[in-house]
Design a protein around this motif. Structure first.
Motif, short mmCIF file in Angstrom:
data_model
loop_
_atom_site.label_atom_id
_atom_site.label_comp_id
_atom_site.label_asym_id
_atom_site.label_seq_id
_atom_site.Cartn_x
_atom_site.Cartn_y
_atom_site.Cartn_z
N LEU A 1 0.78 -1.20 0.04
CA LEU A 1 0.06 0.20 0.05
C LEU A 1 0.89 1.28 -0.05
CD1 LEU A 1 -2.92 -0.81 2.70
CD2 LEU A 1 -2.86 -1.01 0.15
N ARG A 2 0.37 2.33 -0.86
CA ARG A 2 1.07 3.62 -0.58
C ARG A 2 0.69 4.10 0.68
NH1 ARG A 2 -0.36 8.85 -3.87
NH2 ARG A 2 1.79 10.01 -4.21
N LEU A 3 1.40 4.91 1.13
CA LEU A 3 1.28 5.67 2.37
C LEU A 3 1.57 7.23 2.39
CD1 LEU A 3 3.43 3.20 4.58
CD2 LEU A 3 1.15 2.97 3.79
N VAL B 1 10.40 12.53 7.78
CA VAL B 1 10.11 12.29 6.39
C VAL B 1 11.21 11.31 5.98
CG1 VAL B 1 9.63 13.37 4.26
CG2 VAL B 1 9.12 14.46 6.25
N ALA B 2 12.38 11.43 6.08
CA ALA B 2 13.31 10.46 5.57
C ALA B 2 13.21 9.22 6.54
CB ALA B 2 14.85 11.11 5.99
N PHE C 1 5.83 6.16 -0.37
CA PHE C 1 5.39 7.16 0.79
C PHE C 1 5.56 8.54 0.28
CE2 PHE C 1 7.10 10.44 3.93
CZ PHE C 1 5.94 10.59 4.95
N ALA C 2 4.27 9.47 0.45
CA ALA C 2 4.09 10.73 0.12
C ALA C 2 3.95 11.58 1.36
CB ALA C 2 2.94 10.81 -0.96
N VAL D 1 13.61 9.97 -2.72
CA VAL D 1 13.11 11.09 -2.02
C VAL D 1 11.54 11.04 -2.41
CG1 VAL D 1 12.90 13.49 -2.17
CG2 VAL D 1 15.03 12.44 -2.55
N PRO D 2 10.53 11.33 -1.49
CA PRO D 2 9.14 11.10 -1.60
C PRO D 2 8.60 12.46 -2.30
CG PRO D 2 9.84 11.70 0.73
CD PRO D 2 11.03 11.35 0.14
#
Length: 314
Positions: free
Chosen positions: A52-54, A73-74, A84-85, A148-149
């Protein structure tokens, strides 16, 4: 789907995440107000739901320092590489000033500066710069993410929407009707992701749904940033009774004054098929990622609602 689910302990979310995936949901998006923080539910999902995308929708721009925010975030980008976004936004004066004792100053500039800082920091660069709203001296991430998101900006009115399209990778929007989407998307510009949190309640008990929805709408649309948003959208006259009653301290009358048409436009309800059809209208009007937020209500069991509204539902 919006997570975490109401009333479900975080430690018990594993089966919920697994079922969401099996039902055809593609994304899990968290929020950050007065419940969990935005990152912890997604950290669990990173391990428990690897397909799943998060995303965060959203993390406030004021409640963490720049370096700590970059680290968070990292870390999420490392835990869920490529899926991840990061959603960033001003939040509101209530959350920032009343709850976190931080000045809600220059929200546009603060958000812009954090987007610019994060671009540098997440790219592994050493940041030694005086931004307009904060200063960073000699910071470099010790673990920059391999991927990098995307950085998405929560936006309501034209200035922030344009920032989302110009310096972000897209926009996060909420508390708007499907018919409002074209006006909002036009400000973001072409080729950008548009994430919309959409409040849903698959129930045909119209009176009860409206009663619950009115209370939620009253709590949000009296916050200055949301009030200004709906004035811009053209709902000033329809919502004037809400704002006047709220300012006078008569919250019961204020909430009761919200027209049915406004309630029905902002909180989707009816049969599951009717709700899914209404969500489809958001997509047809320019939303690229619709994120369902289940309205908690007696008589509507969350897991059943998740199943009824699933992409694979008949």
């Amino acid at each position: 789907m919006t997570v975490p689910f109401q009333g479900v302990p975080l430690a018990e979310h594993r089966s919920w995440f697994a079922e969401a995936s099996e039902l055809g949901y593609t994304d899990l998006w968290s929020s950050e107000a007065d419940g969990t923080d935005a990152f912890t539910p997604l950290a669990l999902a990173a391990a428990w739901a690897p397909d799943l995308r998060l995303g965060t929708a959203i993390v406030p721009a004021y409640t963490r320092g720049p370096a700590l925010l970059a680290q968070s975030v990292a870390a999420m980008a490392e835990a869920a590489p490529g899926r991840f976004a990061f959603g960033l936004g001003t939040s509101s004066d209530v959350i920032v000033e009343r709850w976190n004792d931080t000045a809600f100053d220059r929200p546009y500039q603060r958000t812009r500066d954090l987007v610019r800082f994060l671009r540098l920091a997440l790219g592994g660069e050493r940041v030694d710069e005086e931004f307009e709203t904060f200063r960073v001296r000699g910071f470099r991430l010790g673990r920059p993410p391999a991927q990098v998101p995307p950085i998405l900006v929560a936006a309501l009115r034209p200035g922030m929407l344009r920032l989302a399209g110009r310096e972000g990778d897209g926009a996060i929007i909420n508390w708007l009707a499907a018919d409002d989407v074209p006006r909002v998307v036009a400000e973001v510009g072409p080729g950008r992701e548009v994430v919309a949190r959409i409040f849903v309640c698959p129930s045909e008990d119209t009176a009860t749904v409206r009663a619950h929805a009115r209370r939620l709408i009253g709590a949000y649309l009296t916050v200055p940033v949301y009030a200004a948003f709906h004035e811009w959208l053209g709902r000033g006259e329809a919502l004037q009774g809400l704002w006047d009653g709220w300012a006078a301290g008569d919250r019961k009358a204020a909430v009761a004054s919200i027209p049915d048409a406004v309630v029905d436009a902002l909180v989707l309800h009816g049969s599951p098929a009717a709700v899914r059809a209404q969500v489809d209208r958001y997509v047809a009007n320019g939303v690229t990622t619709p994120v369902l937020a289940l309205l908690p209500m007696a008589g509507v069991e969350q897991r059943t609602a998740m199943r009824e509204l699933a992409p694979t539902a008949p």
